[in-house]
Structure formats: structure tokens, C-alpha cells
Design an enzyme around this catalytic site. Structure first.
Site, PDB file in Angstrom:
ATOM      1  N   LEU A  78       0.850  -1.198   0.000  1.00  0.00           N
ATOM      2  CA  LEU A  78       0.000   0.000   0.000  1.00  0.00           C
ATOM      3  C   LEU A  78       0.886   1.250   0.000  1.00  0.00           C
ATOM      4  O   LEU A  78       1.060   1.909   1.001  1.00  0.00           O
ATOM      5  CB  LEU A  78      -0.939  -0.007   1.210  1.00  0.00           C
ATOM      6  CG  LEU A  78      -2.180  -0.876   1.032  1.00  0.00           C
ATOM      7  CD1 LEU A  78      -1.826  -2.337   1.150  1.00  0.00           C
ATOM      8  CD2 LEU A  78      -3.245  -0.511   2.031  1.00  0.00           C
ATOM      9  N   GLU A  80       1.104   4.172  -2.510  1.00  0.00           N
ATOM     10  CA  GLU A  80       0.681   4.773  -3.787  1.00  0.00           C
ATOM     11  C   GLU A  80       1.721   5.714  -4.370  1.00  0.00           C
ATOM     12  O   GLU A  80       1.991   5.684  -5.568  1.00  0.00           O
ATOM     13  CB  GLU A  80      -0.665   5.501  -3.640  1.00  0.00           C
ATOM     14  CG  GLU A  80      -1.858   4.576  -3.497  1.00  0.00           C
ATOM     15  CD  GLU A  80      -2.076   4.071  -2.076  1.00  0.00           C
ATOM     16  OE1 GLU A  80      -1.277   4.428  -1.176  1.00  0.00           O
ATOM     17  OE2 GLU A  80      -3.040   3.318  -1.853  1.00  0.00           O
ATOM     18  N   ASP A 105      -9.599   8.157  -5.696  1.00  0.00           N
ATOM     19  CA  ASP A 105      -9.260   8.873  -4.456  1.00  0.00           C
ATOM     20  C   ASP A 105      -7.823   8.571  -4.023  1.00  0.00           C
ATOM     21  O   ASP A 105      -7.150   9.422  -3.445  1.00  0.00           O
ATOM     22  CB  ASP A 105     -10.204   8.456  -3.328  1.00  0.00           C
ATOM     23  CG  ASP A 105     -11.669   8.558  -3.748  1.00  0.00           C
ATOM     24  OD1 ASP A 105     -12.365   9.435  -3.246  1.00  0.00           O
ATOM     25  OD2 ASP A 105     -12.100   7.771  -4.620  1.00  0.00           O
ATOM     26  N   PHE A 106      -7.369   7.354  -4.308  1.00  0.00           N
ATOM     27  CA  PHE A 106      -6.037   6.963  -3.858  1.00  0.00           C
ATOM     28  C   PHE A 106      -4.914   7.565  -4.711  1.00  0.00           C
ATOM     29  O   PHE A 106      -3.764   7.580  -4.298  1.00  0.00           O
ATOM     30  CB  PHE A 106      -5.941   5.436  -3.780  1.00  0.00           C
ATOM     31  CG  PHE A 106      -6.877   4.872  -2.755  1.00  0.00           C
ATOM     32  CD1 PHE A 106      -6.532   4.877  -1.418  1.00  0.00           C
ATOM     33  CD2 PHE A 106      -8.137   4.417  -3.108  1.00  0.00           C
ATOM     34  CE1 PHE A 106      -7.413   4.415  -0.446  1.00  0.00           C
ATOM     35  CE2 PHE A 106      -9.022   3.957  -2.146  1.00  0.00           C
ATOM     36  CZ  PHE A 106      -8.667   3.950  -0.815  1.00  0.00           C
ATOM     37  N   HIS A 149     -14.264   7.955  -1.135  1.00  0.00           N
ATOM     38  CA  HIS A 149     -14.288   6.758  -1.994  1.00  0.00           C
ATOM     39  C   HIS A 149     -15.119   6.976  -3.255  1.00  0.00           C
ATOM     40  O   HIS A 149     -15.494   6.012  -3.907  1.00  0.00           O
ATOM     41  CB  HIS A 149     -14.836   5.554  -1.219  1.00  0.00           C
ATOM     42  CG  HIS A 149     -13.780   4.736  -0.546  1.00  0.00           C
ATOM     43  ND1 HIS A 149     -12.789   5.293   0.209  1.00  0.00           N
ATOM     44  CD2 HIS A 149     -13.540   3.398  -0.523  1.00  0.00           C
ATOM     45  CE1 HIS A 149     -11.999   4.335   0.677  1.00  0.00           C
ATOM     46  NE2 HIS A 149     -12.428   3.180   0.236  1.00  0.00           N
TER      47      HIS A 149
END
Lengths: 345, 343
Positions: A78, A80, A105-106, A149
Site C-alpha cells: 500500500l 501509492e 481517491d487513492f 471513496h
């Protein structure tokens, strides 16, 4: 969220139209694009959080890890920003990464690498390096997705030089734009919309590309131009369908690419109809709606018979609860009302 | 007199064995590279006030042994990235001096066509692949280069120079984690010069937690080395490169160094109060260039005459390169619009 999938399926299959040729679902079309690209070019690799888990990016990456092996299709930590930089570096050294995210969103965690590095490297080093990177993500909506999200962030990125941004809306375009994005030597961001992903459509076999930077007419008409992409345009087109009995016809312009923007099709249509409704899945201000409106205002103000109208999201974060959500998202009725107001103006 | 960050090495007192490992030519070459960087930096500094080099420089004076020692362990085909303090990495990797100075003078034939400036020196012909002016920005990119090398089955190694402050950025640890996970062929070379602009290490990282030990905790082979000793740096990086090339995965090398000048621009800015000028003077007594010269002179690997020849050769090269840069063409308005996208 199994029930959310069921809801999307019911929305999309209700008005499923028979099509000519081989029919695939949206996700099958994307899966086929990735399969073809991986088979064609050993430099292509696909990665993302949960890429090989049971849900496999809504089915988009299903079976790829089994078929092509872990080194070329792999799950990620995780990280990004780190992984976006790693993909950028890999692209700068001859690979063609396709980095997938369940939600845009990420990508906000990765803006440093997207905006400061991937987008700028080719220009900054005077064309010595290219960055053939694809970043794919699917805009969420509903069932409590809420402020973090459900975001449609294409507008935030539209003003960044060096990026290309595409937003497909049919299975045909989803496959053709994915293949075009992978073949492109620039960083390309693909924003899907989850509510389009259960639709079916005609998809040719084999490799073909939908040109990046070219819009397409979904309908031709005379009273107004409806311009946009993705689910927002689909909604507006449904609204237009419900108004056909009133004798209203419109050009429906699917931009497909937001950057570089197809000015020609926008201006050609608006010069003809004199009325423009611009729709987007993102916030109305400062983004896609604002930019398209500006292109029209700068280039053909004399053609306008009525003020430009835009329908996007209000200047607010997305609420999580479904009652508030109904007020937040434009509906088919919102689109119908906008069309009628534009024609009455 | 406050010396917060004292030199912790042992100068060249225990380098007899290291000297014996290398040919005199190689030992002299290391000296030549360091001397050349020192003189180039001094020349840039001396002309900076003329305002013709309109670019924010970050001089590497005092840190030459780190640049040269690390790059001496890399092949031309190995790729190198670095941060904003580019000059040492670029020159030590073999980057073209004329291309560098033309870039400083904002000329069309600069190494980045006047698009990058001093913080974006690159010369792909010698593996100087690029840099980022965002602290730690090049660290994931170099890691991606290592991923590419691994996926293509190439023999190359990726290396990235980062500073102590870069290790305060999350992307560094994301990169280290991924590199260790995938056993990538990369060397993270951390030049710890104790300052981020004017902010000392003690205000940024907890006392007693050493940078190289954090990297070790992420599963990397990690060592700390005297960054003013070119032979020690070379030895540590060569071991890391050998590990990377043989598939043993990533390494981290922390080289403790000291920049004699301010963070950016010409001159030392210690009198502004963020560090004691005595600390700079203290480190200057452990000069990486002069200390190494004394070692080679003492070990009879370098003669005074050879050193004089080197000085002259470097001086001539610098003069020619400045002349080249200052007489090179400026970009035109049309040049602004090229390479907006790659075809």
C-alpha cells in the site's frame, strides 16, 4: 459490497439493447485489452492493490496473473506514491506499466509522482526520456462511498501539462482506449465509472485503438449540444431520450479524451446548434465543465443563442448517506430540467 | 565554539591496505575526479555573482569523496539518479562538462536544453539518468529503473543519491520496502550532511536513531561509512553493487559528509547563525581532496609534479567549457513548444 454489484447490474441491464457483432461486458472488454497487450509486448506489466484477489479490480484483471505469471501481473504494497514513482521509473527505462486502482481517491496520495515527475520528465529533459505509463482507476458512487471513496478527480488533473486523460463510456471505447493508452508514449490516466462497468456492447476481437484526443458523436440533432464523458453523458443522453416525444433533438458529443481536448468537435457542434449543455461526473467549478465552457466562450460566443449551461457536482464533498446523496448527484430529472431550461432561454 | 556534528572518521590513518588494493593509475584517477569537481565548483561559484548563470546552484564542495567514491564503483551502463545537489553525481558519473555549463547558462545546447537547470543535470550516454528537485522524488524512480533492469534480465545496477532529509519522506521507505520485497538491483546512497537547508538533523530526527539502521530494519544490507574518505566510500558502494549485480538485492550506504557552502548559491552562509563557522573550519581540516592527496603523496602513488599537471589540465578544460557555454546559442520562442508530448 455484493449488493452494490447487484444494484449496478440491475441499472445497466434494464435497458440493454441488442447490438450487432460480438457482445462483451465492459469489464470483459477491458480484460481482453489487457490480455492482448500482455501477450503482444513483454514490456507491459500490470499491478495494483488486489489485482489478483477474488474481486480482481471488478473483474478487469481476472485471470491475468494465472495466464502471464506473477512477475508481470502482481499485487502491491500500500504505497501509492512510491509505486507510482516506481512505475514512472520503470516506464522511463523501457517498460509499459499499467497501474490499477479501485478508486481515483487513492491517486491523491501519488500526486507528487504524477504531477511533478511522470507528467514533466519528457519536457523537462528536452525530450530525452519518455514515460509510457498507464494509471487506471474506477470512480465509485453510492452505498456510503462518501467523500473519500467516490471522487472524480479528472478536473484536478486537467491543467497539468504532459498528462493525457481519457474517460471511456462504452465497452468498445474501454478496450480501444486502454490499448491506445498502453501504446502511447506519454503518461495516460484512465478514469472509468463503476456505474458503466456492467453494460454490454459490441466489441471487435483483436487489437484496435480508439484514438486519444478525439471525441465522437453519440447522436446527431439540432436543438442543442450535450457535451461530456462517461456516466454523466450517459445520464444526459437518457434524459434526452425521455424528451424525444417533445420533438427535442441534440448532438451528443462524447469527448472520450479530456486531455488533449478535442476542440474541433466541441466547436463544430456548438456552432451548429447554438446551445451547449456540458456535463461531468466531477465538480462543476474549475474542472471539465469550466474548461469546455471556456473553449466555447473564447472561440464561438457569437454562435450562442443561450448562455452555456453546466451540470456537475456541487462545490461540496460527497455525503455518505443515501438520502443526502440523492440531493448531491445530478439525476436524469436534473439533466432533463437543464435541457429544457437551455431551450427556453 | 559549537561543533554539533564532528567528523567521526579516522582520516586516512588506516588506509594502507585499501591503497594496496588498487593500481596507482586508479588511485590517481580518483584524486583527479575529486580535484576536477572541486575546481569546477569553485569556478562556478566565482562567476555566479555575474548573474549569467541564472540557475539555483547547490554546490557539492566538501562532498567530493562521496560523489567520486560511489560512482567509481558503478559502470557506465549502470544508471544513476540524484536529488537537487546534482553537480557531483553528474560529473563523477562522467557527465559532459560543456553540457552542464551550457545548462547553467540557459543555452539551447545545455544537457537538458535549458529545460532543467542545475537541479536537473543528466547525460544518458554515461548513465546519468536524471534527478528530481523534489526531495526524495528520484528515489522511487530509481527503484523503478531497478525493477525494469530485473524484469528485463539485464546486468545493470540502479543507484540513487539521496540526502539525510530525504529519509524523512515516506516515498523513501515505500521504495526501500518494495526493493527489499522484490530483491531489486539497487544501491541507495545517502549523503548525510546533517543539514536540510538550515535545519540541523537534531531538529528533524530523534537523537541516537541512525539512518542506516532504519534502512537495515527494512531488510536492506546497510552500512555507514566515512563520506570524506573516497577509498572507504568506494569499498562500501562496490560491495553493495556486487550484491545487487549478483541478485542479492538492495543495499543502503550512509556516507557522513559535510557541505562547506550554504544549501544553495555561492559562499558559506554559516554566519547567518544556523551553524557555527567553526564547524565548517573543523570539517575543512578533514578535506576529502587534500587529505587523499597527502595519502597518495605519502604512499608514493602521486607526485607533486603529477598533481600540478592535473591542475593545469583541469584549468584548461574549465576555461574551454566556460567559453563554449558562454558562446552557445540561446533557445528561441519556438523551442518552448517542443516536446510537450512524446510522439
Amino acid at each position: 459490497m455484493p449488493w452494490s454489484d447487484a444494484f449496478i447490474a440491475s441499472q445497466q441491464t434494464a435497458d440493454r439493447q441488442p447490438v450487432a457483432g460480438r457482445e462483451l461486458s465492459y469489464t470483459e472488454a477491458l480484460n481482453e485489452a489487457l490480455t492482448l497487450a500482455l501477450a503482444l509486448d513483454p514490456n507491459v506489466f500490470v499491478l495494483g492493490q488486489g489485482i489478483d484477489d477474488p474481486s480482481s479490480m471488478f473483474g478487469v484483471t481476472k485471470g491475468l496473473a494465472e495466464q502471464f505469471g506473477a512477475p508481470r501481473v502482481f499485487d502491491t504494497p500500500l504505497s501509492e506514491e512510491g509505486l507510482t514513482g516506481i512505475c514512472t521509473g520503470a516506464a522511463m527505462h523501457g517498460l509499459r506499466p499499467v497501474y490499477c486502482h479501485n478508486r481515483p481517491d487513492f491517486l491523491l496520495l501519488a500526486f507528487n509522482q504524477i504531477v511533478n515527475h511522470a507528467a514533466k520528465t519528457h519536457y523537462m529533459d528536452n525530450g530525452q526520456t519518455h514515460v509510457p505509463l498507464v494509471i487506471w482507476s474506477a470512480i465509485g458512487r453510492g452505498w456510503g462511498s462518501g467523500a473519500q471513496h467516490s471522487q472524480a478527480i479528472q478536473g484536478l488533473l486537467m491543467s497539468v501539462p504532459g498528462l493525457k486523460i481519457v474517460m471511456p463510456s462504452t465497452p468498445y471505447d474501454a478496450k480501444g482506449l486502454m490499448l491506445a493508452a498502453i501504446a502511447d508514449n506519454n503518461p495516460v490516466l484512465i478514469f472509468e465509472h463503476r456505474w458503466l462497468m456492467k453494460q454490454y456492447g459490441a466489441v471487435p476481437e483483436g487489437i484496435y485503438e480508439v484514438p486519444i484526443g478525439k471525441g465522437v458523436y453519440r447522436e446527431r440533432g439540432s436543438d442543442l449540444s450535450i457535451i461530456g464523458t462517461s456516466h454523466a453523458l450517459a445520464l444526459a443522453q437518457q434524459a434526452l431520450g425521455s424528451l424525444k416525444t417533445q420533438g427535442i433533438s441534440a448532438d451528443v458529443v462524447d469527448l472520450r479524451t479530456l486531455k488533449p481536448l478535442d476542440h474541433q468537435i466541441i466547436l463544430e457542434s456548438v456552432k451548429k446548434t447554438g446551445r451547449a449543455l456540458i456535463v461531468d461526473t466531477g465538480w462543476a467549478i474549475g474542472g471539465v465543465c469550466a474548461e469546455v465552457a471556456c473553449v466555447i466562450a473564447e472561440n464561438c460566443p457569437q454562435s450562442l443563442k443561450a448562455p452555456i449551461k453546466r451540470v456537475g457536482l456541487p462545490d461540496l464533498p460527497t455525503p455518505a448517506g443515501d438520502t443526502l446523496e440523492q440531493y448531491y448527484y445530478p439525476s436524469q430529472q436534473t439533466m432533463s430540467a437543464a435541457i429544457l431550461e437551455l431551450l427556453e432561454a | 565554539m559549537v561543533i554539533k556534528f564532528p567528523y567521526q572518521g579516522s582520516d586516512f590513518t588506516a588506509c594502507g591496505d585499501l591503497v594496496k588494493q588498487h593500481t596507482p593509475e586508479f588511485l590517481r584517477q580518483l584524486f583527479y575526479q575529486m580535484l576536477r569537481i572541486r575546481r569546477i565548483e569553485e569556478a562556478v561559484e566565482n562567476k555566479y555573482h555575474q548573474d549569467q548563470m541564472k540557475t539555483p546552484i547547490h554546490l557539492v564542495i566538501g562532498q567530493e569523496a562521496a560523489s567520486v567514491g560511489a560512482c567509481s564503483a558503478l559502470k557506465k551502463s549502470d544508471v544513476l539518479y540524484c536529488g537537487h545537489r546534482t553537480h557531483g553525481a553528474y560529473l563523477a558519473k562522467g557527465g559532459d562538462l560543456k553540457g552542464m555549463l551550457s545548462e547553467f547558462f540557459c543555452r539551447l545546447n545545455g544537457c537538458a536544453g535549458s529545460r532543467g537547470g542545475s537541479m536537473h543535470l543528466m547525460d544518458k550516454s554515461v548513465g546519468m539518468a536524471g534527478s528530481s528537485a523534489i526531495v526524495a522524488g528520484a528515489v522511487p524512480i530509481a527503484t523503478g529503473a531497478a525493477l525494469s533492469i530485473q524484469m528485463k534480465g539485464e546486468e545493470h545496477v540502479s543507484c540513487v543519491f539521496l540526502g539525510d532529509a530525504a529519509t524523512e519522506e515516506g516515498a523513501v521507505w515505500e521504495s526501500l520496502n518494495f526493493a527489499a520485497l522484490k530483491k531489486l538491483p539497487i544501491v541507495y546512497f545517502c549523503e548525510n550532511n546533517f543539514f536540510s537547508v538550515c535545519t540541523p538533523l537534531e531538529e528533524r530526527q530523534p537523537d541516537g536513531v541512525e539512518i542506516y539502521k532504519k534502512a537495515a530494519a527494512f531488510g536492506l544490507h546497510s552500512v555507514q561509512v566515512d563520506g570524506s574518505n573516497v577509498l572507504a566510500v568506494r569499498q562500501a558502494v562496490a560491495a553493495a553493487v556486487a550484491r545487487a549485480r549478483s541478485g542479492e538485492g538492495p543495499s543502503f550506504v550512509e556516507a557522513q559528509v559535510y557541505r562547506w557552502r550554504g544549501h544553495g548559491g555561492a559562499g558559506d552562509d554559516s554566519d547567518s547563525g544556523y551553524r557555527d563557522p567553526a564547524e565548517v573550519a573543523h570539517w575543512q581540516k578533514h578535506c576529502p581532496v587534500d587529505g587523499y592527496a597527502d595519502l597518495l603523496l605519502g604512499e608514493k602513488r602521486l607526485s607533486v609534479q603529477q598533481r600540478e599537471v592535473m591542475e593545469q589540465q583541469i584549468n584548461d578544460e574549465i576555461n574551454a567549457a566556460f567559453q563554449h557555454a558562454e558562446s552557445s546559442p540561446n533557445p528561441t520562442e519556438e523551442d518552448l513548444y517542443t516536446h510537450a508530448y512524446c510522439n
